[in-house]
Enzyme design. Sequence first.
Site, mmCIF file in Angstrom:
data_model
loop_
_atom_site.group_PDB
_atom_site.id
_atom_site.type_symbol
_atom_site.label_atom_id
_atom_site.label_comp_id
_atom_site.label_asym_id
_atom_site.label_seq_id
_atom_site.Cartn_x
_atom_site.Cartn_y
_atom_site.Cartn_z
ATOM 1 N N GLY A 1 0.884 -1.316 0.140
ATOM 2 C CA GLY A 1 -0.030 -0.375 -0.242
ATOM 3 C C GLY A 1 0.541 1.156 0.026
ATOM 4 N N THR A 2 1.821 0.908 -0.343
ATOM 5 C CA THR A 2 3.181 2.194 -0.237
ATOM 6 C C THR A 2 2.708 3.546 -0.917
ATOM 7 O OG1 THR A 2 4.763 0.798 -1.208
ATOM 8 C CG2 THR A 2 5.261 2.676 -1.019
ATOM 9 N N THR A 3 1.363 3.232 -2.562
ATOM 10 C CA THR A 3 1.482 4.385 -3.447
ATOM 11 C C THR A 3 -0.083 5.274 -2.375
ATOM 12 O OG1 THR A 3 0.964 2.427 -4.777
ATOM 13 C CG2 THR A 3 0.445 4.714 -5.778
ATOM 14 N N TRP A 4 -0.794 4.392 -1.933
ATOM 15 C CA TRP A 4 -1.550 4.763 -0.704
ATOM 16 C C TRP A 4 -0.834 5.612 -0.273
ATOM 17 C CZ3 TRP A 4 -4.831 1.970 2.931
ATOM 18 C CH2 TRP A 4 -6.117 2.280 3.692
ATOM 19 N N HIS B 1 12.562 1.238 0.625
ATOM 20 C CA HIS B 1 12.291 -0.169 0.797
ATOM 21 C C HIS B 1 12.859 -0.726 1.951
ATOM 22 C CE1 HIS B 1 7.785 -0.723 -1.970
ATOM 23 N NE2 HIS B 1 9.205 -0.692 -3.059
ATOM 24 N N ARG C 1 1.438 -5.178 4.979
ATOM 25 C CA ARG C 1 0.107 -6.021 4.962
ATOM 26 C C ARG C 1 -0.157 -7.405 5.205
ATOM 27 N NH1 ARG C 1 -2.118 -5.065 -1.746
ATOM 28 N NH2 ARG C 1 -4.334 -5.686 -0.507
ATOM 29 N N TYR D 1 -1.635 -2.174 6.582
ATOM 30 C CA TYR D 1 -2.738 -2.201 5.688
ATOM 31 C C TYR D 1 -4.131 -2.472 6.573
ATOM 32 C CZ TYR D 1 -4.431 -1.986 0.906
ATOM 33 O OH TYR D 1 -5.985 -2.142 -0.517
ATOM 34 N N ARG E 1 -4.798 -1.946 -8.206
ATOM 35 C CA ARG E 1 -5.735 -3.279 -8.968
ATOM 36 C C ARG E 1 -6.735 -3.251 -8.784
ATOM 37 N NH1 ARG E 1 -5.974 -8.737 -7.410
ATOM 38 N NH2 ARG E 1 -5.136 -8.320 -5.738
ATOM 39 N N GLY F 1 -7.210 -3.484 -4.057
ATOM 40 C CA GLY F 1 -6.768 -2.276 -2.985
ATOM 41 C C GLY F 1 -8.064 -2.699 -2.118
HETATM 42 P P1 A3P Z 1 -3.349 -5.042 -5.203
HETATM 43 O O1 A3P Z 1 -3.035 -5.674 -5.647
HETATM 44 O O2 A3P Z 1 -4.107 -5.821 -3.415
HETATM 45 O O3 A3P Z 1 -5.203 -4.492 -5.358
HETATM 46 P P2 A3P Z 1 2.294 -0.483 -3.180
HETATM 47 O O4 A3P Z 1 1.626 0.298 -3.718
HETATM 48 O O5 A3P Z 1 2.846 -0.347 -2.281
HETATM 49 O O6 A3P Z 1 3.028 -1.174 -4.771
HETATM 50 O O7 A3P Z 1 0.711 -1.781 -3.344
HETATM 51 C C1 A3P Z 1 -0.169 -2.427 -4.253
HETATM 52 C C2 A3P Z 1 -1.552 -2.568 -3.645
HETATM 53 O O8 A3P Z 1 -1.766 -1.188 -2.629
HETATM 54 C C3 A3P Z 1 -2.089 -2.955 -4.779
HETATM 55 O O9 A3P Z 1 -3.000 -4.386 -3.773
HETATM 56 C C4 A3P Z 1 -3.459 -1.730 -5.168
HETATM 57 O O10 A3P Z 1 -3.845 -1.515 -5.902
HETATM 58 C C5 A3P Z 1 -3.724 -1.145 -3.789
HETATM 59 N N1 A3P Z 1 -3.296 -0.054 -3.625
HETATM 60 C C6 A3P Z 1 -3.676 1.136 -4.359
HETATM 61 N N2 A3P Z 1 -3.148 2.300 -3.820
HETATM 62 C C7 A3P Z 1 -5.061 1.937 -3.159
HETATM 63 C C8 A3P Z 1 -5.285 3.253 -2.421
HETATM 64 N N3 A3P Z 1 -5.598 4.586 -3.059
HETATM 65 N N4 A3P Z 1 -6.055 3.097 -1.498
HETATM 66 C C9 A3P Z 1 -6.191 1.238 -1.366
HETATM 67 N N5 A3P Z 1 -5.293 0.604 -1.607
HETATM 68 C C10 A3P Z 1 -4.880 0.842 -2.696
#
Ligand code: A3P
Length: 330
Positions: free
Chosen positions: A77-80, A142, A164, A230, A296, A298
């Site tokens: 959930g890095t992006t979030w 990371h 997570r 997460y 994907r 989330g």
């Molecule tokens: P899924 O593949 O289970 O959907 P990272 O950002 O560390 O690369 O992680 C990506 C995961 O975080 C993906 O999980 C993605 O869909 C989910 N993600 C991205 N943006 C998000 C958001 N705003 N809220 C919750 N989950 C999110």
Amino acid sequence: MAQSPSLPKYLQDDDVSQECRDLLPSLPSEQGWVGTTLHLYQGFWVGPRHLKGVLACQRHFRAQDTDILLVTTPKSGTTWLKAILFALLNRTKYSGSGSQGQHPLLNHNPHDLVPFLELKLYVEQDTPDLASLPPPRLFATHLPYQSLPQPVRDSKCKLVYLCRNPKDTCVSLWHFTNKLRPKERGENSLQESLDRFCRGVSLFGPYWDHVLGYHKASSETPEKVLFLKYEDMKEDPYANLRRLAGFLECPFSQEELREGMVDEILRLCSFDNLSGLEVNKRGKLASGEENKAFFRRGEVGDWVNYLSVDIAEKIDRVGEEKLHGSGLKL
Ligand code: A3P
């Protein structure tokens, strides 16, 4: 052998420093999830291009007491959290009527606003000029705790750690790496990916060592390391965002709470909002990954759609063994 310049940057594994080239033959190696190889350096697995960034970052990064580092295991959930931290720290600058239209998160991917140290800044340059950035500087990494640049551990900078559930992390990693792999190399099978994950051979893994390192650091120095999950963020984002703000010593004021600032940030950074933005549907990072690959489903517990009961139990068993005695449950 030189690789084709038409490959996206993230696949250009021969773009490494001489120091890295000298080191690589002495490191244990395995087949990569995305690139051709992964190498075991200081107990964690990393590809050649990122190893170059790791070495430069460990040598040159000078932490400041006001720095904030988001640390995650890949796909947790890095992006979030990048989006949330950016919105939280810049809330005065971009809040208020009319200004939401210009919020940088509306036309930038969170990875472009909160750069990774070892995956971006120190890959692109050995000594990027970061000293002139205004405080608080916000970066991501990371790196496992034991491999953080020494000044990070010595300074008063704050670390926000996010992890997570391992089954969701692994399924997410499997999807993500298959999207990034060049078509001609074919896809990683789920079974093979799970085996490697359980053996610890995943990006910046072993996953459990990564989590344990920060869990211990957070127990020992809670004022320096905030340990987040997460699943907790999903279950109670409001309380956890307030907790995050408190930890970073920028708590929401009564006025901000009354005006709904917490919900405003959560809405802006929600999966539905971010994944639906044009920039995240069609844009790419400078290193070549498509922004949409970071979004994907989330959701919590999506692993049930992919893993058999036997496999899920196997991951649980590995986890129980690894986490035994730590008090941590994932
Ligand atoms: P899924 O593949 O289970 O959907 P990272 O950002 O560390 O690369 O992680 C990506 C995961 O975080 C993906 O999980 C993605 O869909 C989910 N993600 C991205 N943006 C998000 C958001 N705003 N809220 C919750 N989950 C999110």
